[in-house]
Scaffold this active site. Structure first.
Site, PDB file in Angstrom:
ATOM      1  N   ASP A 114       2.709 -52.136  65.919  1.00  0.00           N
ATOM      2  CA  ASP A 114       1.562 -51.537  66.595  1.00  0.00           C
ATOM      3  C   ASP A 114       0.367 -52.484  66.543  1.00  0.00           C
ATOM      4  O   ASP A 114      -0.343 -52.556  65.545  1.00  0.00           O
ATOM      5  CB  ASP A 114       1.253 -50.200  65.906  1.00  0.00           C
ATOM      6  N   ASN A 143       7.423 -38.542  68.700  1.00  0.00           N
ATOM      7  CA  ASN A 143       7.269 -38.747  67.248  1.00  0.00           C
ATOM      8  C   ASN A 143       6.645 -37.522  66.610  1.00  0.00           C
ATOM      9  O   ASN A 143       5.661 -36.992  67.134  1.00  0.00           O
ATOM     10  CB  ASN A 143       6.350 -39.937  66.975  1.00  0.00           C
ATOM     11  N   ASP A 177       8.539 -47.544  62.108  1.00  0.00           N
ATOM     12  CA  ASP A 177       7.390 -47.089  62.890  1.00  0.00           C
ATOM     13  C   ASP A 177       6.089 -47.765  62.418  1.00  0.00           C
ATOM     14  O   ASP A 177       5.882 -47.966  61.222  1.00  0.00           O
ATOM     15  CB  ASP A 177       7.283 -45.565  62.705  1.00  0.00           C
ATOM     16  N   HIS A 212       3.276 -40.449  70.650  1.00  0.00           N
ATOM     17  CA  HIS A 212       2.911 -40.346  69.239  1.00  0.00           C
ATOM     18  C   HIS A 212       1.986 -39.139  69.102  1.00  0.00           C
ATOM     19  O   HIS A 212       1.266 -38.809  70.041  1.00  0.00           O
ATOM     20  CB  HIS A 212       2.184 -41.613  68.768  1.00  0.00           C
ATOM     21  N   GLY A 213       2.002 -38.525  67.921  1.00  0.00           N
ATOM     22  CA  GLY A 213       1.165 -37.332  67.759  1.00  0.00           C
ATOM     23  C   GLY A 213       1.827 -36.153  68.441  1.00  0.00           C
ATOM     24  O   GLY A 213       1.198 -35.403  69.189  1.00  0.00           O
ATOM     25  N   GLY A 214       3.125 -35.983  68.177  1.00  0.00           N
ATOM     26  CA  GLY A 214       3.893 -34.937  68.864  1.00  0.00           C
ATOM     27  C   GLY A 214       3.742 -33.557  68.248  1.00  0.00           C
ATOM     28  O   GLY A 214       4.312 -32.598  68.759  1.00  0.00           O
TER      29      GLY A 214
HETATM   30  P1  13P Z   1       2.098 -36.360  64.167  1.00  0.00           P
HETATM   31  O1  13P Z   1       1.857 -36.627  62.721  1.00  0.00           O
HETATM   32  O2  13P Z   1       0.863 -35.937  64.867  1.00  0.00           O
HETATM   33  O3  13P Z   1       3.245 -35.443  64.383  1.00  0.00           O
HETATM   34  O4  13P Z   1       2.498 -37.772  64.828  1.00  0.00           O
HETATM   35  C1  13P Z   1       3.523 -38.505  64.277  1.00  0.00           C
HETATM   36  C2  13P Z   1       3.594 -39.871  64.891  1.00  0.00           C
HETATM   37  O5  13P Z   1       3.130 -40.085  65.971  1.00  0.00           O
HETATM   38  C3  13P Z   1       4.254 -40.929  64.110  1.00  0.00           C
HETATM   39  O6  13P Z   1       4.221 -42.152  64.744  1.00  0.00           O
END
Ligand code: 13P
Length: 404
Positions: A104, A231, A82, A209-211
């Protein structure tokens, strides 16, 4: 065995309206907990290793454990690299066992993002590895309060996304539609209309991302608009930190006491997510739809003619240097016969991450040059074979299975 092709896994999720969780591994507690959660939920799972976390643990030491966990699982698993920063990051991911990579370059100009991603896709696809790209900017840092990293979101443009996917040929796209990495203060405003349009335009699995920290309803709306991979890291750090605080409060002053119960806490959170995202109970069905991810062993046995042993060893060392650097080569094992009288004195055992590497390896300019200039002129008769592990057959006595 249940290490499967990530592209097949996410296509299944995309076509059947659910999302696979990609959970960040930052230690053995996380790894064990994520796998326990997946087994309990009978769900396909992605073990995700983020380059930004490599300062906290030894990635090369961690990867054999990650692969072992995947291989002994009874649910389908993929391993993802990642937030890599460049082509070398992707190569590092592939070399150590990841079968999906993300580089990325979303903070760069659109044309630069396209160029870097395209280069990664060409290399990774030649190794059979799937690629995730990102377009738009998702602010924040995983595991930390988003308010401390107040960068503005740059939402993914539908028109740019179409051009980006056409030019790069990425397999999955991470989109920016209002989520942030890390803990968010207040409610995120998610742009579902934009997501819907991106999905209609691209028709490939989309990634969030940012799940962490979204509601069940928000997840459902994301998934019904093409999100097939979510994620998650911050939510896991929260349950783990809570458990550590409880352990300390319970007057534990031993290290093992302070870290007890962490993998169980991770497992519960992972299982909860999988039930919410619709991947629970899908393991068996996914397994039948995915190709198994298998490495290939390439073995050469040979003699060198008119060359002293010392020089032959220098030749093997040079081969080791050249071959190890070829994309898709995981290990090179140069060897010398134990018995003096062996018919063949030397061997290379090279491990490719995927069958696709066989042909690309043969055509790679560094291999061609080494072979033509150094190896062939001195190697006498040689034997080579590319082989993979056989699928286990149901055990039955050999005598009875013979055709008489
Ligand atoms: P969070 O840390 O907000 O769960 O996001 C994880 C992420 O997007 C890793 O790529």
């Amino acid at each position: 065995m249940p290490l499967v092709e990530m592209k097949d896994m996410l296509q299944h999720a995309y076509q059947h309206g659910y999302a696979v969780g990609a959970f960040e591994v930052v230690g053995l507690d996380f790894l064990e907990g994520i796998m326990q959660g997946a087994e309990k939920a009978r769900a396909p799972i992605i073990l995700s290793l983020s380059e930004s976390h490599f300062k906290c643990f030894d990635y090369e030491l961690m990867m054999p454990a990650v692969e072992a966990a995947a291989k002994r699982a009874s649910v389908p698993v993929a391993i993802h690299f990642d937030h890599g920063t460049c082509l070398d990051s992707a190569l590092k991911g592939i070399k150590h066992g990841c079968n999906g990579v993300m580089v990325d370059a979303s903070h760069l100009e659109f044309s630069e993002n396209v160029e870097i991603t395209k280069e990664v896709v060409t290399t990774a696809h030649a190794c059979g590895v799937a690629v995730e790209g990102e377009l738009g900017c998702i602010p924040g840092v995983e595991g930390e309060g988003a308010e401390f990293y107040p960068g503005d979101s740059a939402y993914t443009s539908v028109a740019e996304a179409k051009v980006y996917v056409e030019r790069t040929a990425v397999d999955f796209l991470a989109v920016s539609i209002g989520t942030v990495h890390g803990r968010m203060k207040g409610k995120p405003k998610l742009d579902y209309q934009r997501l819907k349009q991106i999905n209609e335009a691209l028709q490939i699995p989309l990634v969030i991302h940012g799940g962490s920290g979204l509601t069940g309803d928000q997840f459902h709306r994301l998934i019904s608009n093409g999100v097939a991979k979510i994620n998650c890291y911050t939510a896991l750090t929260e349950v783990v930190t809570k458990q550590i605080k409880q352990n300390i409060k319970a007057a534990s002053n031993s290290y093992l006491g302070v870290v007890s119960g962490l993998s169980d806490a991770v497992a519960d959170e992972v299982e909860r997510c999988m039930r919410l995202w619709g991947s629970a109970g899908r393991a068996a069905e996914v397994m039948t739809r995915c190709l198994t991810w298998t490495s290939v062993e390439h073995m050469v046995i040979f003699n060198v003619e008119g060359m002293e042993q010392e020089r032959a060893e220098v030749l093997l060392a040079e081969g080791l240097r050249v071959i190890s650097a070829i994309p898709g080569v995981r290990d090179v094992f140069p060897g010398k016969a134990v018995q003096e009288k062996a018919q063949y004195k030397y061997t290379w055992l090279v491990r490719f991450c995927h069958p696709m590497v066989i042909e690309n390896y043969r055509q790679h300019p560094d291999y061609v040059s080494f072979n033509e200039k150094l190896f062939r002129p001195v190697a006498g008769h040689s034997i080579s074979i590319d082989f993979k592990a056989m699928e286990p057959v149901a055990s039955q006595p050999y005598i009875e299975s013979r055709v008489v």
